[in-house]
Scaffold this active site. Structure first.
Site, PDB file in Angstrom:
ATOM      1  N   SER A 271       0.819  -1.208   0.000  1.00  0.00           N
ATOM      2  CA  SER A 271       0.000   0.000   0.000  1.00  0.00           C
ATOM      3  C   SER A 271       0.861   1.269   0.000  1.00  0.00           C
ATOM      4  O   SER A 271       1.730   1.404  -0.845  1.00  0.00           O
ATOM      5  CB  SER A 271      -0.947  -0.054   1.198  1.00  0.00           C
ATOM      6  OG  SER A 271      -2.072   0.732   0.946  1.00  0.00           O
ATOM      7  N   LYS A 275       4.274   1.968  -2.313  1.00  0.00           N
ATOM      8  CA  LYS A 275       4.757   3.153  -3.045  1.00  0.00           C
ATOM      9  C   LYS A 275       6.198   3.406  -2.593  1.00  0.00           C
ATOM     10  O   LYS A 275       7.095   3.721  -3.377  1.00  0.00           O
ATOM     11  CB  LYS A 275       3.890   4.379  -2.721  1.00  0.00           C
ATOM     12  CG  LYS A 275       2.356   4.154  -2.810  1.00  0.00           C
ATOM     13  CD  LYS A 275       1.560   5.406  -2.464  1.00  0.00           C
ATOM     14  CE  LYS A 275       0.167   5.209  -1.884  1.00  0.00           C
ATOM     15  NZ  LYS A 275      -0.829   4.488  -2.597  1.00  0.00           N
ATOM     16  N   TRP A 362     -10.082   0.351  -5.244  1.00  0.00           N
ATOM     17  CA  TRP A 362      -9.554   1.686  -4.910  1.00  0.00           C
ATOM     18  C   TRP A 362      -8.134   1.860  -5.467  1.00  0.00           C
ATOM     19  O   TRP A 362      -7.738   2.948  -5.879  1.00  0.00           O
ATOM     20  CB  TRP A 362      -9.560   1.827  -3.385  1.00  0.00           C
ATOM     21  CG  TRP A 362      -9.122   3.128  -2.812  1.00  0.00           C
ATOM     22  CD1 TRP A 362      -8.084   3.323  -1.958  1.00  0.00           C
ATOM     23  CD2 TRP A 362      -9.729   4.415  -3.001  1.00  0.00           C
ATOM     24  NE1 TRP A 362      -7.998   4.651  -1.606  1.00  0.00           N
ATOM     25  CE2 TRP A 362      -9.006   5.346  -2.234  1.00  0.00           C
ATOM     26  CE3 TRP A 362     -10.816   4.872  -3.756  1.00  0.00           C
ATOM     27  CZ2 TRP A 362      -9.318   6.697  -2.183  1.00  0.00           C
ATOM     28  CZ3 TRP A 362     -11.132   6.231  -3.708  1.00  0.00           C
ATOM     29  CH2 TRP A 362     -10.393   7.114  -2.933  1.00  0.00           C
ATOM     30  N   HIS A 412      -7.583  -5.723  -0.014  1.00  0.00           N
ATOM     31  CA  HIS A 412      -6.345  -4.947   0.171  1.00  0.00           C
ATOM     32  C   HIS A 412      -5.602  -5.471   1.400  1.00  0.00           C
ATOM     33  O   HIS A 412      -6.015  -5.232   2.526  1.00  0.00           O
ATOM     34  CB  HIS A 412      -6.780  -3.493   0.381  1.00  0.00           C
ATOM     35  CG  HIS A 412      -5.669  -2.509   0.438  1.00  0.00           C
ATOM     36  ND1 HIS A 412      -4.921  -2.171  -0.664  1.00  0.00           N
ATOM     37  CD2 HIS A 412      -5.185  -1.762   1.462  1.00  0.00           C
ATOM     38  CE1 HIS A 412      -4.029  -1.261  -0.316  1.00  0.00           C
ATOM     39  NE2 HIS A 412      -4.159  -0.994   0.969  1.00  0.00           N
TER      40      HIS A 412
HETATM   41  C1  GTR Z   1      -5.364   4.772   1.681  1.00  0.00           C
HETATM   42  C2  GTR Z   1      -4.782   5.520   0.532  1.00  0.00           C
HETATM   43  C3  GTR Z   1      -4.091   4.569  -0.398  1.00  0.00           C
HETATM   44  C4  GTR Z   1      -3.260   3.517   0.314  1.00  0.00           C
HETATM   45  C5  GTR Z   1      -3.777   3.111   1.686  1.00  0.00           C
HETATM   46  C6  GTR Z   1      -2.796   2.433   2.634  1.00  0.00           C
HETATM   47  O1  GTR Z   1      -6.098   5.537   2.539  1.00  0.00           O
HETATM   48  O2  GTR Z   1      -5.825   6.182  -0.115  1.00  0.00           O
HETATM   49  O3  GTR Z   1      -3.341   5.283  -1.355  1.00  0.00           O
HETATM   50  O4  GTR Z   1      -1.939   3.903   0.400  1.00  0.00           O
HETATM   51  O5  GTR Z   1      -4.302   4.186   2.385  1.00  0.00           O
HETATM   52  O6  GTR Z   1      -1.622   2.776   2.705  1.00  0.00           O
HETATM   53  O7  GTR Z   1      -3.251   1.554   3.354  1.00  0.00           O
END
Ligand code: GTR
Length: 432
Positions: A271, A275, A362, A412
């Protein structure tokens, strides 16, 4: 700003971003047909229009340009080593019979003696016992701290600031005893050790707390000349850059540890930390394999595909993750000289694994897939093969060679399924 009013302001910022993201998740576009047509920036054309046709042209001309574009427009520049100076490693604990005797567990405190205002970072390293040679190693940050990654009760509880999360037993922005092991399912330590791999991890909040004002309490403030009064400028590093810096300091340490083969490192993240691993892998070629788990917008997902999370949403909710310039591409992605296929290409010829989850709409799974597909020309210059397919594969059916991809059942997260693929991938490309 006086210290005693700071927590109130921080809490307000956070509640705003959490509620904001949730609301956006409900109203975002999830319809492929509504994505406006787009053209990706040309991966293999230099800024003065020269076509890149050979590996050395990529390495000498185009790669440095692409890296500079990501510094300028997305993540900001990582300061030069002279800025932070000497890096100190202190092994604070060694346990030879960790994980029921399978592994040796070490804690290493990494600090900057020339910058004592930064509290340093605490690395947890597990290496397999009885391997008979230095182990290849996964390196990745955690969301919850070492005590959340491991189920071993003698791991010190992180005392650093954490994002509010009742479910994970984070109370008043601090970990509690009940938060032990809350990230363990994402770090199957025994499975990794059983396959002959080491794993090194640190809590990303050791570098700086993850909120808009977090830099004031972290490394970026300490290393910036004007300290806490800094107004972040275009091209200066954001939090993702700082977290990625932490991964490179772990690589520095691993080069000194005889239990690890520092020529066999894989960088991994999930997540926002996916990145981070992509950016760490782009900058630091010591990471021989780069893994992006559900990294989504700002990570592997193509920014020009306006589906799921967008540049506008991410830069509003998490402006501190990126360099300031990135915000100017909100709703104006076509003006940005990069897209994320170029981030994947920065690893070339080092292998990259991109993973999606089917319920993680998402993060735009198709956009994550496409960035790998469109990075293939850079790998081809080195004679390396990519996916071997042009359409997203079926669920739970990994594809690829030097660029690999899967979309797994479920949400996720990081699961054993994901790790099974990463271990195979690392074995194939790192250990050989
Ligand atoms: C969310 C964000 C995503 C992702 C995520 C995470 O709120 O919108 O880009 O990075 O968090 O890190 O769990």
């Amino acid at each position: 700003m006086s210290r005693n009013i700071l927590p109130v302001l921080i809490t307000t910022t956070l509640f705003h971003s959490a509620g904001f993201v949730e609301a956006q998740q409900k109203t975002a576009n999830y319809d492929e047909a509504k994505i406006a047509p787009y053209t990706l920036p040309d991966l293999l054309k230099t800024s003065d229009g020269k076509a890149v046709k050979a590996a050395d042209e990529w390495t000498k001309l185009r790669r440095p340009e692409v890296l500079a574009l990501f510094e300028q427009h997305v993540f900001g520049r990582t300061p030069a080593p002279a800025t932070w100076g000497k890096v100190e490693f202190k092994v604070t604990q060694v346990k030879k019979d960790a994980l029921g005797g399978k592994a040796t567990r070490k804690f290493i405190h990494i600090s900057l003696p020339e910058h004592p205002a930064w509290q340093g970072m605490d690395v947890m390293l597990y290496t397999p016992n009885g391997l008979g040679k230095p182990a290849p190693c996964f390196v990745g940050p955690s969301f919850g701290g070492n005590h959340a990654v491991s189920l071993e009760k003698d791991v010190p509880l992180s005392t650093r600031w954490m994002r509010p999360n009742k479910e994970k037993s984070i109370i008043d922005n601090r970990a509690t005893e009940a938060s032990r092991g809350n990230e363990a399912s994402r770090w199957p330590l025994e499975m990794i050790i059983d396959q002959g791999f080491a794993v090194a991890t640190y809590y990303y909040g050791d570098i700086e707390p993850d909120h808009a004002d977090g830099w004031k309490e972290g490394l970026r403030a300490v290393l910036s000349k004007d300290g806490a009064s800094t107004e972040w400028k275009d091209g200066q590093w954001g939090a993702i850059g700082a977290w990625a810096w932490g991964l490179s300091r772990i690589a520095d340490y691993l080069e000194t540890d005889a239990d690890v083969n520092a020529k066999q490192l894989a960088v991994i993240g999930h997540s926002r930390l996916g990145k981070t691993s992509l950016w760490a892998g782009a900058q630091d070629t010591r990471f021989g394999v780069v893994i992006s788990n559900n990294s989504g917008e700002g990570g592997a997902a193509l920014m020009r595909r306006n589906i799921g999370e967008t540049t506008a949403i991410i830069t509003k909710a998490f402006p501190h993750w990126f360099t300031r310039t990135y915000t100017s591409y909100a709703g104006n992605e076509s003006a940005c000289p990069i897209d994320k296929h170029m981030l994947i290409a920065l690893a070339a010829p080092r292998p990259v694994y991109i993973a999606s989850a089917v319920e993680d709409t998402w993060a735009d799974p198709k956009g994550e897939f496409l960035s790998g597909l469109h990075a293939e020309p850079a790998f081809a210059l080195f004679g390396k093969k990519g996916y071997g397919v042009t359409a997203q594969p079926a669920i739970d059916s990994p594809v690829g060679d030097a660029i690999a991809y899967h979309i797994r059942t479920g949400k996720h997260d990081v699961t054993d399924y994901d790790w099974t693929q990463y271990l195979k991938f690392a074995k194939r490309h790192l250990v050989k």
